[in-house]
Design a protein around this motif. Sequence first.
Motif, mmCIF file in Angstrom:
data_model
loop_
_atom_site.group_PDB
_atom_site.id
_atom_site.type_symbol
_atom_site.label_atom_id
_atom_site.label_comp_id
_atom_site.label_asym_id
_atom_site.label_seq_id
_atom_site.Cartn_x
_atom_site.Cartn_y
_atom_site.Cartn_z
ATOM 1 N N CYS A 286 0.831 -1.208 0.000
ATOM 2 C CA CYS A 286 0.000 0.000 0.000
ATOM 3 C C CYS A 286 0.858 1.248 0.000
ATOM 4 C CB CYS A 286 -0.921 -0.004 1.221
ATOM 5 S SG CYS A 286 -2.228 -1.239 1.137
ATOM 6 N N TYR A 287 1.927 1.246 0.784
ATOM 7 C CA TYR A 287 2.821 2.405 0.818
ATOM 8 C C TYR A 287 3.560 2.538 -0.508
ATOM 9 C CZ TYR A 287 5.781 5.901 3.206
ATOM 10 O OH TYR A 287 6.404 7.056 3.603
ATOM 11 N N ILE A 288 3.965 1.408 -1.065
ATOM 12 C CA ILE A 288 4.624 1.417 -2.374
ATOM 13 C C ILE A 288 3.665 1.962 -3.434
ATOM 14 C CG2 ILE A 288 5.570 -0.045 -4.214
ATOM 15 C CD1 ILE A 288 6.628 -1.905 -1.969
ATOM 16 N N GLY A 289 2.441 1.462 -3.439
ATOM 17 C CA GLY A 289 1.447 1.914 -4.412
ATOM 18 C C GLY A 289 1.122 3.386 -4.264
ATOM 19 N N VAL B 83 10.315 -7.660 -1.164
ATOM 20 C CA VAL B 83 9.480 -6.501 -0.863
ATOM 21 C C VAL B 83 10.362 -5.286 -0.580
ATOM 22 C CG1 VAL B 83 7.676 -5.569 0.619
ATOM 23 C CG2 VAL B 83 7.709 -8.020 0.100
ATOM 24 N N VAL B 84 11.460 -5.509 0.141
ATOM 25 C CA VAL B 84 12.405 -4.431 0.438
ATOM 26 C C VAL B 84 12.967 -3.855 -0.859
ATOM 27 C CG1 VAL B 84 14.638 -3.866 1.473
ATOM 28 C CG2 VAL B 84 13.006 -5.297 2.720
ATOM 29 N N GLN B 85 13.302 -4.728 -1.790
ATOM 30 C CA GLN B 85 13.852 -4.285 -3.073
ATOM 31 C C GLN B 85 12.812 -3.497 -3.857
ATOM 32 O OE1 GLN B 85 15.323 -7.822 -5.018
ATOM 33 N NE2 GLN B 85 16.879 -8.199 -3.455
ATOM 34 N N ARG B 86 11.572 -3.962 -3.815
ATOM 35 C CA ARG B 86 10.489 -3.250 -4.518
ATOM 36 C C ARG B 86 10.289 -1.856 -3.912
ATOM 37 N NH1 ARG B 86 5.613 -4.660 -7.117
ATOM 38 N NH2 ARG B 86 5.008 -2.793 -8.291
ATOM 39 N N ALA B 87 10.368 -1.777 -2.604
ATOM 40 C CA ALA B 87 10.227 -0.488 -1.931
ATOM 41 C C ALA B 87 11.362 0.449 -2.313
ATOM 42 C CB ALA B 87 10.178 -0.682 -0.418
ATOM 43 N N ASN B 88 12.558 -0.104 -2.418
ATOM 44 C CA ASN B 88 13.716 0.709 -2.802
ATOM 45 C C ASN B 88 13.514 1.389 -4.147
ATOM 46 O OD1 ASN B 88 15.135 0.082 -0.478
ATOM 47 N ND2 ASN B 88 16.332 -1.546 -1.400
ATOM 48 N N GLU B 89 12.786 0.723 -5.045
ATOM 49 C CA GLU B 89 12.569 1.250 -6.382
ATOM 50 C C GLU B 89 11.761 2.555 -6.370
ATOM 51 O OE1 GLU B 89 10.726 -1.883 -8.538
ATOM 52 O OE2 GLU B 89 12.493 -3.195 -8.506
ATOM 53 N N TYR C 202 12.530 0.221 3.557
ATOM 54 C CA TYR C 202 11.783 -0.573 4.535
ATOM 55 C C TYR C 202 12.722 -1.199 5.566
ATOM 56 C CZ TYR C 202 7.207 -0.413 2.206
ATOM 57 O OH TYR C 202 5.990 -0.013 1.690
ATOM 58 N N ASN C 203 12.215 -1.271 6.816
ATOM 59 C CA ASN C 203 13.005 -1.828 7.910
ATOM 60 C C ASN C 203 12.218 -2.961 8.571
ATOM 61 O OD1 ASN C 203 14.763 -2.321 9.984
ATOM 62 N ND2 ASN C 203 14.501 -0.350 10.989
ATOM 63 N N PHE C 204 12.174 -4.109 7.934
ATOM 64 C CA PHE C 204 11.399 -5.234 8.447
ATOM 65 C C PHE C 204 11.917 -5.744 9.780
ATOM 66 C CE2 PHE C 204 9.530 -5.509 4.223
ATOM 67 C CZ PHE C 204 8.264 -5.984 4.491
ATOM 68 N N ASP C 205 13.185 -5.542 10.060
ATOM 69 C CA ASP C 205 13.757 -6.030 11.317
ATOM 70 C C ASP C 205 13.094 -5.380 12.527
ATOM 71 O OD1 ASP C 205 15.471 -7.629 9.907
ATOM 72 O OD2 ASP C 205 17.210 -6.304 10.110
ATOM 73 N N GLU C 206 12.559 -4.188 12.359
ATOM 74 C CA GLU C 206 11.935 -3.470 13.478
ATOM 75 C C GLU C 206 10.415 -3.577 13.483
ATOM 76 O OE1 GLU C 206 13.607 -2.025 15.903
ATOM 77 O OE2 GLU C 206 15.507 -2.611 14.978
ATOM 78 N N LEU C 207 9.827 -4.166 12.449
ATOM 79 C CA LEU C 207 8.369 -4.193 12.337
ATOM 80 C C LEU C 207 7.724 -5.181 13.303
ATOM 81 C CD1 LEU C 207 7.527 -3.935 8.528
ATOM 82 C CD2 LEU C 207 7.894 -2.140 10.213
ATOM 83 N N LYS C 208 6.622 -4.726 13.889
ATOM 84 C CA LYS C 208 5.786 -5.580 14.725
ATOM 85 C C LYS C 208 4.357 -5.495 14.209
ATOM 86 C CE LYS C 208 8.598 -4.828 18.888
ATOM 87 N NZ LYS C 208 9.211 -6.164 18.865
ATOM 88 N N THR C 209 3.578 -6.525 14.468
ATOM 89 C CA THR C 209 2.186 -6.499 14.031
ATOM 90 C C THR C 209 1.453 -5.375 14.767
ATOM 91 O OG1 THR C 209 1.580 -8.141 15.707
ATOM 92 C CG2 THR C 209 2.117 -8.952 13.501
ATOM 93 N N ALA C 210 0.408 -4.848 14.159
ATOM 94 C CA ALA C 210 -0.321 -3.739 14.777
ATOM 95 C C ALA C 210 -1.780 -3.756 14.356
ATOM 96 C CB ALA C 210 0.317 -2.402 14.381
ATOM 97 N N ASN C 211 -2.649 -3.442 15.307
ATOM 98 C CA ASN C 211 -4.051 -3.237 14.995
ATOM 99 C C ASN C 211 -4.191 -1.796 14.502
ATOM 100 O OD1 ASN C 211 -6.905 -2.372 15.490
ATOM 101 N ND2 ASN C 211 -7.097 -4.483 16.172
ATOM 102 N N THR C 212 -4.763 -1.614 13.334
ATOM 103 C CA THR C 212 -4.760 -0.289 12.709
ATOM 104 C C THR C 212 -6.092 0.464 12.792
ATOM 105 O OG1 THR C 212 -5.264 -1.305 10.560
ATOM 106 C CG2 THR C 212 -2.930 -0.906 11.096
ATOM 107 N N SER D 173 -5.690 -2.771 -9.236
ATOM 108 C CA SER D 173 -5.551 -3.610 -8.053
ATOM 109 C C SER D 173 -4.080 -3.935 -7.817
ATOM 110 C CB SER D 173 -6.339 -4.919 -8.233
ATOM 111 O OG SER D 173 -6.174 -5.759 -7.102
ATOM 112 N N GLY D 174 -3.561 -3.489 -6.664
ATOM 113 C CA GLY D 174 -2.182 -3.796 -6.308
ATOM 114 C C GLY D 174 -1.184 -2.772 -6.808
ATOM 115 N N ALA D 175 0.062 -2.943 -6.367
ATOM 116 C CA ALA D 175 1.153 -2.053 -6.800
ATOM 117 C C ALA D 175 1.649 -2.546 -8.157
ATOM 118 C CB ALA D 175 2.278 -2.065 -5.765
#
Length: 234
Positions: free
Chosen positions: A14-17, A77-83, A88-98, A192-194
């Motif tokens: 979603c952020y990429i799109g 996904v990280v590579q796609r975001a770089n484009e 993206y920092n997946f190492d720090e990500l935690k699940t979250a209720n939004t 639909s989608g990025a």
Amino acid sequence: MKVEVWSDFVCPFCYIGKKQLEKAIQDTGYIGQVEVELKSFLLDPTTLEDSDESIYEHLSKKYGMPIDEVKKMTNSVVQRANEVGLQYNFDELKTANTLKAHRLSKWAYSKGKGIEFSERVFHAYFIEGKAIGKEDVLIKLAEEVGLESKEVEEILKSNRFSEEVEKDIQQAQIYGIRGVPFFVFENKYAISGAQPQELFKQTVKKVAEEKGLKPSLQMLGGDGDICSDGHCDI
């Protein structure tokens, strides 16, 4: 031109799109002529509000994969975001209720700060690894885009804007949206989608032309030395 975008703040595509759409608007010269509205979508409303589960642990359980394999899977996904210029920092990500983030986003739109707040939440989650499901984090993020902390606290303590979030979800069901991001242009065309960048560019241009919009001039560089009204900057 109106573009509605169904998305969730924990959805990496979603952020990429979002960035792809923004680039398409810029590249086609229609900045200032496109109204973009982010619509709410909850990928997993059962996620705990105070969750401290890492995204790797979550995906490992979901797909029955070792964490090492999950990390390899997220590399693409990280590579796609770089484009699109996102680190993206997946190492720090935690699940979250939004849900609370979406309610605040709806309120922020009513204050003319919807785009700024949504961008701040996306960036805080995917780039900074912040726990966007927690109230203290959301209050801080709202303050950073110029929203009053007392009003934010009042929204969070209440159930306000829940109906607006639910309306978005119901509309998504009517459209048959099962995944995000999902882009609707003038209630006529959908992506639909990025998707590849060129598709976003072609769609923005097509809809703009159908509406009779004219692209704005794109300035290259800053203002140089000029003469105007009989005077020269010498």
